[in-house]
Every structure is written in C-alpha cells, then in structure tokens.
Design a protein around this motif. Structure first.
Motif, PDB file in Angstrom:
ATOM      1  N   ASP A 179       0.728  -1.090   0.047  1.00  0.00           N
ATOM      2  CA  ASP A 179      -0.049  -0.038  -0.066  1.00  0.00           C
ATOM      3  C   ASP A 179       0.582   1.164  -0.103  1.00  0.00           C
ATOM      4  O   ASP A 179       0.483   2.283   0.038  1.00  0.00           O
ATOM      5  N   LEU A 180       2.182   1.259  -0.205  1.00  0.00           N
ATOM      6  CA  LEU A 180       2.998   2.315  -0.102  1.00  0.00           C
ATOM      7  C   LEU A 180       2.700   3.220  -1.496  1.00  0.00           C
ATOM      8  O   LEU A 180       2.716   2.572  -2.449  1.00  0.00           O
ATOM      9  N   ARG A 181       2.787   4.653  -1.027  1.00  0.00           N
ATOM     10  CA  ARG A 181       2.327   5.335  -2.463  1.00  0.00           C
ATOM     11  C   ARG A 181       4.105   6.195  -2.687  1.00  0.00           C
ATOM     12  O   ARG A 181       4.580   6.033  -3.730  1.00  0.00           O
TER      13      ARG A 181
ATOM     14  N   SER B  61       4.149   7.634   2.523  1.00  0.00           N
ATOM     15  CA  SER B  61       2.874   7.782   2.392  1.00  0.00           C
ATOM     16  C   SER B  61       2.120   6.319   2.239  1.00  0.00           C
ATOM     17  O   SER B  61       2.979   5.406   1.344  1.00  0.00           O
ATOM     18  N   HIS B  62       1.135   6.036   2.547  1.00  0.00           N
ATOM     19  CA  HIS B  62       0.192   4.890   2.385  1.00  0.00           C
ATOM     20  C   HIS B  62      -0.817   5.405   1.503  1.00  0.00           C
ATOM     21  O   HIS B  62      -1.822   6.240   1.899  1.00  0.00           O
ATOM     22  N   LEU B  63      -1.261   4.747   0.301  1.00  0.00           N
ATOM     23  CA  LEU B  63      -2.158   5.264  -0.684  1.00  0.00           C
ATOM     24  C   LEU B  63      -3.758   5.176   0.141  1.00  0.00           C
ATOM     25  O   LEU B  63      -4.357   6.156   0.142  1.00  0.00           O
ATOM     26  N   ARG B  64      -3.873   3.996   0.469  1.00  0.00           N
ATOM     27  CA  ARG B  64      -5.368   3.709   0.801  1.00  0.00           C
ATOM     28  C   ARG B  64      -5.793   4.251   2.385  1.00  0.00           C
ATOM     29  O   ARG B  64      -6.914   4.314   2.464  1.00  0.00           O
ATOM     30  N   SER B  65      -4.967   4.367   3.224  1.00  0.00           N
ATOM     31  CA  SER B  65      -5.123   4.672   4.469  1.00  0.00           C
ATOM     32  C   SER B  65      -4.729   6.302   4.620  1.00  0.00           C
ATOM     33  O   SER B  65      -5.267   6.884   5.706  1.00  0.00           O
TER      34      SER B  65
ATOM     35  N   THR C   6      -2.208   7.504   5.848  1.00  0.00           N
ATOM     36  CA  THR C   6      -1.204   7.760   6.682  1.00  0.00           C
ATOM     37  C   THR C   6       0.207   8.028   6.468  1.00  0.00           C
ATOM     38  O   THR C   6       0.361   7.588   4.981  1.00  0.00           O
TER      39      THR C   6
ATOM     40  N   ASP D 110       4.360   7.356   7.284  1.00  0.00           N
ATOM     41  CA  ASP D 110       5.271   6.921   8.285  1.00  0.00           C
ATOM     42  C   ASP D 110       6.305   7.833   8.169  1.00  0.00           C
ATOM     43  O   ASP D 110       6.862   8.178   7.147  1.00  0.00           O
TER      44      ASP D 110
ATOM     45  N   THR E 137       3.864   7.377  13.057  1.00  0.00           N
ATOM     46  CA  THR E 137       2.795   7.185  12.025  1.00  0.00           C
ATOM     47  C   THR E 137       1.921   8.644  12.250  1.00  0.00           C
ATOM     48  O   THR E 137       1.490   8.460  13.254  1.00  0.00           O
TER      49      THR E 137
ATOM     50  N   HIS F 142      -4.496  14.324  -0.393  1.00  0.00           N
ATOM     51  CA  HIS F 142      -5.200  13.332   0.096  1.00  0.00           C
ATOM     52  C   HIS F 142      -6.905  13.728  -0.126  1.00  0.00           C
ATOM     53  O   HIS F 142      -7.162  14.852  -0.382  1.00  0.00           O
TER      54      HIS F 142
END
Length: 158
Positions: A2-4, A21-25, A27, A29, A41, A81
């Motif tokens: 899920d990493l962007r 960044s995480h695509l779907r959440s 969030t 890190d 996070t 986002h």
C-alpha cells in the motif's frame, strides 16, 4: 503493498527523516533516515463541517487515499489526499431521493492538503486542510519560488 511515495527530508532538529505515504489509508510513516527505524505514524486531520446536513446533523470527514506527497521547503512534506464523509449520507426525499449536503461544495469526498514539518508534526488543522470544491486530487506541485502549491484534480472545472 500500500506504499505510495517516499520523500527524504534533510532539514530538521533531530536528523534526516524519510516520509512514506500509504495510498489507501492516507497515513504517513516518519522514519529515521539513517536507521530506517519508525519514529511515528501520522494520520492527517479530519474535521466536522460548519454546514449541517438538511436534517441539522453535523457532517464529519476523515482522511482517505493519499494521492501524492512532495518535499516541503524547510523540511517536511505536503500530502494531497482525500477526505471522505464518515457521518451518515442522508437522502432527501423532497429532492427526488438525491443526496443533500446542505452546501453544494461539501460532497461526500473532497480534496485536502496536509503539511508536516521536518519532525512529522501536522502544521495545518483548520478544516483539516480541506479543498472542498476539488473532488479527486491527482497531483500537487510547488511553485519555483517555493511559496505556493498547486493541486490538480480530475473532474474539476476550474
């Protein structure tokens, strides 16, 4: 899976940081760049709209889908986002069963920009960085003088 995006931030009080960044959440890190140890996070802020739905209930929004992250001048990042509605989507029977937001600019999904400093602290909290008239963000860019950002959205007319 899920990493962007990954952005190295070389300015800061306690060493370089790697923002991931995480695509779907949506969030982010924050890692120590030298050891890749997780520092924290970060969840971009959500918000409650000042405009109630047609039944007088508050409309709440939470961060979802981080589309793009870029380096911020002075350290840290900008993350574009989506905000998605987390309160009930109310259907107005008097409008032929259509969705009624109480204000046309507040759909059930819209764009937001969150700024993080070099340590991963959120810099903007008012309305969660919302850009309510832009439904699906696709990119963010920094001006050449590094004083403004531009956000591009799919389906936006302006």
């Amino acid at each position: 899976p899920d990493l962007r995006d990954a952005v190295l931030s070389t300015s800061g009080g306690s060493g370089d940081k790697l923002f991931v960044s995480h695509l779907r959440s949506a969030t982010i890190d924050v890692l120590d760049a030298s050891t890749l140890a997780l520092v924290k996070t970060v969840i971009p802020p959500g918000y409650t709209s000042v405009v109630a739905d047609f039944q007088g209930q508050p409309q709440t929004f939470s961060p979802t889908v981080a589309w793009r992250m870029i380096r911020r001048p002075g350290g840290g990042v900008f993350v574009v986002h989506q905000h998605s509605k987390t309160s009930a989507v109310v259907v107005d029977p008097s409008k032929g069963g259509g969705y009624e937001a109480g204000d046309c600019s507040f759909g059930i999904v819209h764009t937001a920009v969150t700024a993080l400093d070099a340590e991963g602290n959120i810099l903007n909290t008012e309305r969660g960085g919302s850009l309510s008239g832009l439904p699906v963000p696709t990119d963010i860019a920094l001006s050449s003088d590094q004083t403004r950002v531009a956000v591009i959205g799919a389906g936006a007319s302006s």
